[in-house]
Design an enzyme around this catalytic site. Structure first.
Site, mmCIF file in Angstrom:
data_model
loop_
_atom_site.group_PDB
_atom_site.id
_atom_site.type_symbol
_atom_site.label_atom_id
_atom_site.label_comp_id
_atom_site.label_asym_id
_atom_site.label_seq_id
_atom_site.Cartn_x
_atom_site.Cartn_y
_atom_site.Cartn_z
ATOM 1 N N TYR A 41 -1.677 -0.705 10.601
ATOM 2 C CA TYR A 41 -1.918 -1.114 9.203
ATOM 3 C C TYR A 41 -0.716 -0.721 8.340
ATOM 4 C CZ TYR A 41 -3.938 -1.261 4.501
ATOM 5 O OH TYR A 41 -4.163 -1.520 3.168
ATOM 6 N N SER B 34 0.849 -1.203 0.000
ATOM 7 C CA SER B 34 0.000 0.000 0.000
ATOM 8 C C SER B 34 0.874 1.240 0.000
ATOM 9 C CB SER B 34 -0.862 0.006 1.272
ATOM 10 O OG SER B 34 -1.438 1.270 1.486
HETATM 11 P P1 NDP Z 1 -11.476 -6.038 0.106
HETATM 12 O O1 NDP Z 1 -11.890 -5.967 1.529
HETATM 13 O O2 NDP Z 1 -12.521 -5.857 -0.947
HETATM 14 O O3 NDP Z 1 -10.710 -7.407 -0.179
HETATM 15 C C1 NDP Z 1 -9.962 -8.100 0.778
HETATM 16 C C2 NDP Z 1 -10.060 -9.585 0.470
HETATM 17 O O4 NDP Z 1 -9.261 -10.316 1.399
HETATM 18 C C3 NDP Z 1 -11.470 -10.125 0.569
HETATM 19 O O5 NDP Z 1 -11.727 -10.894 -0.585
HETATM 20 C C4 NDP Z 1 -11.456 -11.008 1.796
HETATM 21 O O6 NDP Z 1 -12.353 -12.092 1.602
HETATM 22 C C5 NDP Z 1 -10.002 -11.440 1.839
HETATM 23 N N1 NDP Z 1 -9.524 -11.811 3.162
HETATM 24 C C6 NDP Z 1 -9.535 -11.060 4.294
HETATM 25 N N2 NDP Z 1 -9.056 -11.771 5.325
HETATM 26 C C7 NDP Z 1 -8.741 -12.997 4.839
HETATM 27 C C8 NDP Z 1 -8.225 -14.182 5.415
HETATM 28 N N3 NDP Z 1 -7.948 -14.263 6.720
HETATM 29 N N4 NDP Z 1 -8.010 -15.256 4.621
HETATM 30 C C9 NDP Z 1 -8.313 -15.197 3.298
HETATM 31 N N5 NDP Z 1 -8.797 -14.095 2.694
HETATM 32 C C10 NDP Z 1 -9.020 -13.023 3.465
HETATM 33 O O7 NDP Z 1 -10.327 -4.945 -0.051
HETATM 34 P P2 NDP Z 1 -9.249 -4.627 -1.203
HETATM 35 O O8 NDP Z 1 -9.584 -5.305 -2.456
HETATM 36 O O9 NDP Z 1 -9.083 -3.167 -1.191
HETATM 37 O O10 NDP Z 1 -7.937 -5.260 -0.554
HETATM 38 C C11 NDP Z 1 -7.009 -6.057 -1.262
HETATM 39 C C12 NDP Z 1 -5.594 -5.674 -0.830
HETATM 40 O O11 NDP Z 1 -5.308 -4.357 -1.285
HETATM 41 C C13 NDP Z 1 -5.390 -5.653 0.689
HETATM 42 O O12 NDP Z 1 -4.151 -6.259 0.998
HETATM 43 C C14 NDP Z 1 -5.344 -4.168 1.004
HETATM 44 O O13 NDP Z 1 -4.610 -3.901 2.167
HETATM 45 C C15 NDP Z 1 -4.686 -3.621 -0.249
HETATM 46 N N6 NDP Z 1 -4.876 -2.193 -0.467
HETATM 47 C C16 NDP Z 1 -6.133 -1.661 -0.674
HETATM 48 C C17 NDP Z 1 -6.300 -0.300 -0.844
HETATM 49 C C18 NDP Z 1 -7.657 0.330 -1.006
HETATM 50 O O14 NDP Z 1 -7.754 1.569 -0.970
HETATM 51 N N7 NDP Z 1 -8.722 -0.441 -1.211
HETATM 52 C C19 NDP Z 1 -5.141 0.616 -0.878
HETATM 53 C C20 NDP Z 1 -3.873 -0.045 -0.672
HETATM 54 C C21 NDP Z 1 -3.768 -1.388 -0.488
HETATM 55 P P3 NDP Z 1 -13.037 -12.922 2.813
HETATM 56 O O15 NDP Z 1 -13.552 -11.898 3.786
HETATM 57 O O16 NDP Z 1 -14.110 -13.707 2.146
HETATM 58 O O17 NDP Z 1 -11.969 -13.787 3.366
#
Ligand code: NDP
Length: 253
Positions: free
Chosen positions: A161, A148
């Protein structure tokens, strides 16, 4: 945009149930990769797999929790049974749980550390042999870690975070020294504000409101726009490593 080097690849995308992971899975599959979809919400994954298949792609829904060793191991076995060895790993699952440090939310600290750092490591451990083996056979092999902008820029109340994401960026840098000589490409992606479900887990109403205000003021990227960058870097010739990319909305840059 040409993504010529994705056809015939075997990919694993963690956090594929929503947001960036879902969009990456769709794009990789649309360009001919077989994609294993990992997350905890099985129904979401099954729906996505069905959509990918309906569009002519190949996808496998695998319920997995990256905070659980046995779950990641079982996921790896299931993927290998179905698809054989993996040559593209997108380490994307993550959670963002901001609070003032004074609140002492050790439960949230632990969840972020376990998902964003130890989870990334569990997935790397599970697929290292596959990536190294694929590269040794002359195939393109990619490890993509989703960090990020928060790895570099501090935001009040997001200290833990940000620290987990700084750890991911550091890991990517460091692992290049181990993987690069074996032709496994390590790419670190650092998105800025992106419209996904990430903010929906923010527990503090005040901080959730602040985040909404940022989206209103700056405008976020679409998940598909971040996915486009990931598809681009993984589809280059295998000796080309766009090793670190920060992708931000222009007004955040
Ligand atoms: P979302 O919350 O839409 O996606 C996160 C995904 O991670 C979900 O599909 C969730 O599915 C899965 N997840 C969470 N915990 C677990 C776990 N313990 N095991 C397996 N899967 C898990 O957010 P984003 O798409 O934004 O996030 C994706 C990545 O991008 C993250 O690493 C985030 O930190 C990073 N990011 C996002 C930014 C933003 O502004 N959106 C900016 C910078 C970085 P489920 O709950 O079904 O497990």
């Amino acid at each position: 945009m040409s993504y010529e080097n994705l056809s015939g690849r075997t990919a694993v995308v963690t956090g594929a149930a929503s947001g960036i992971g879902e969009s990456v899975a769709v794009l990789l599959a649309a360009h001919g990769a077989r994609v294993a979809l990992l997350a905890r919400r099985g129904e979401r994954l099954e729906e996505l797999a069905a959509k990918i298949r309906a569009d002519g792609g190949q996808a496998l829904a695998v319920v997995a929790d990256v905070t659980d060793d046995a779950s990641v191991r079982a996921a790896k076995e299931r993927i290998q049974e179905a698809y054989g060895s993996v040559d593209l790993v997108v380490n994307n699952a993550g959670v963002m749980l901001p609070h003032p440090i004074d609140d002492g939310r050790a439960d949230e600290w632990q969840r972020m550390l376990d998902t964003n750092v130890a989870g990334v490591l569990r997935v790397i451990r599970a697929f290292t042999a596959d990536l190294v083996g694929a590269a040794a056979e002359g195939r393109t092999a990619d490890l993509v870690n989703i960090s990020s902008v928060g790895a570099h820029i501090t935001f009040p109340n997001y200290a833990v975070y940000g620290a987990t994401k700084a750890a991911v960026t550091y890991l990517s840098q460091s692992l290049r020294g181990e993987f690069g000589p074996r032709d496994v490409r390590v790419t670190n992606i650092e998105p800025g504000l992106t419209a996904t479900e990430l903010g929906s887990h923010v527990g503090s109403a005040e901080l959730a409101g602040e985040l909404d205000g940022m989206f209103e003021g700056i405008g976020g990227l679409a998940a598909e726009e971040v996915a486009d960058v990931i598809a681009y870097v993984t589809s280059r010739a295998r000796h080309v490593n766009l090793r670190q990319i920060m992708v931000l909305p222009t007004r955040q840059a």
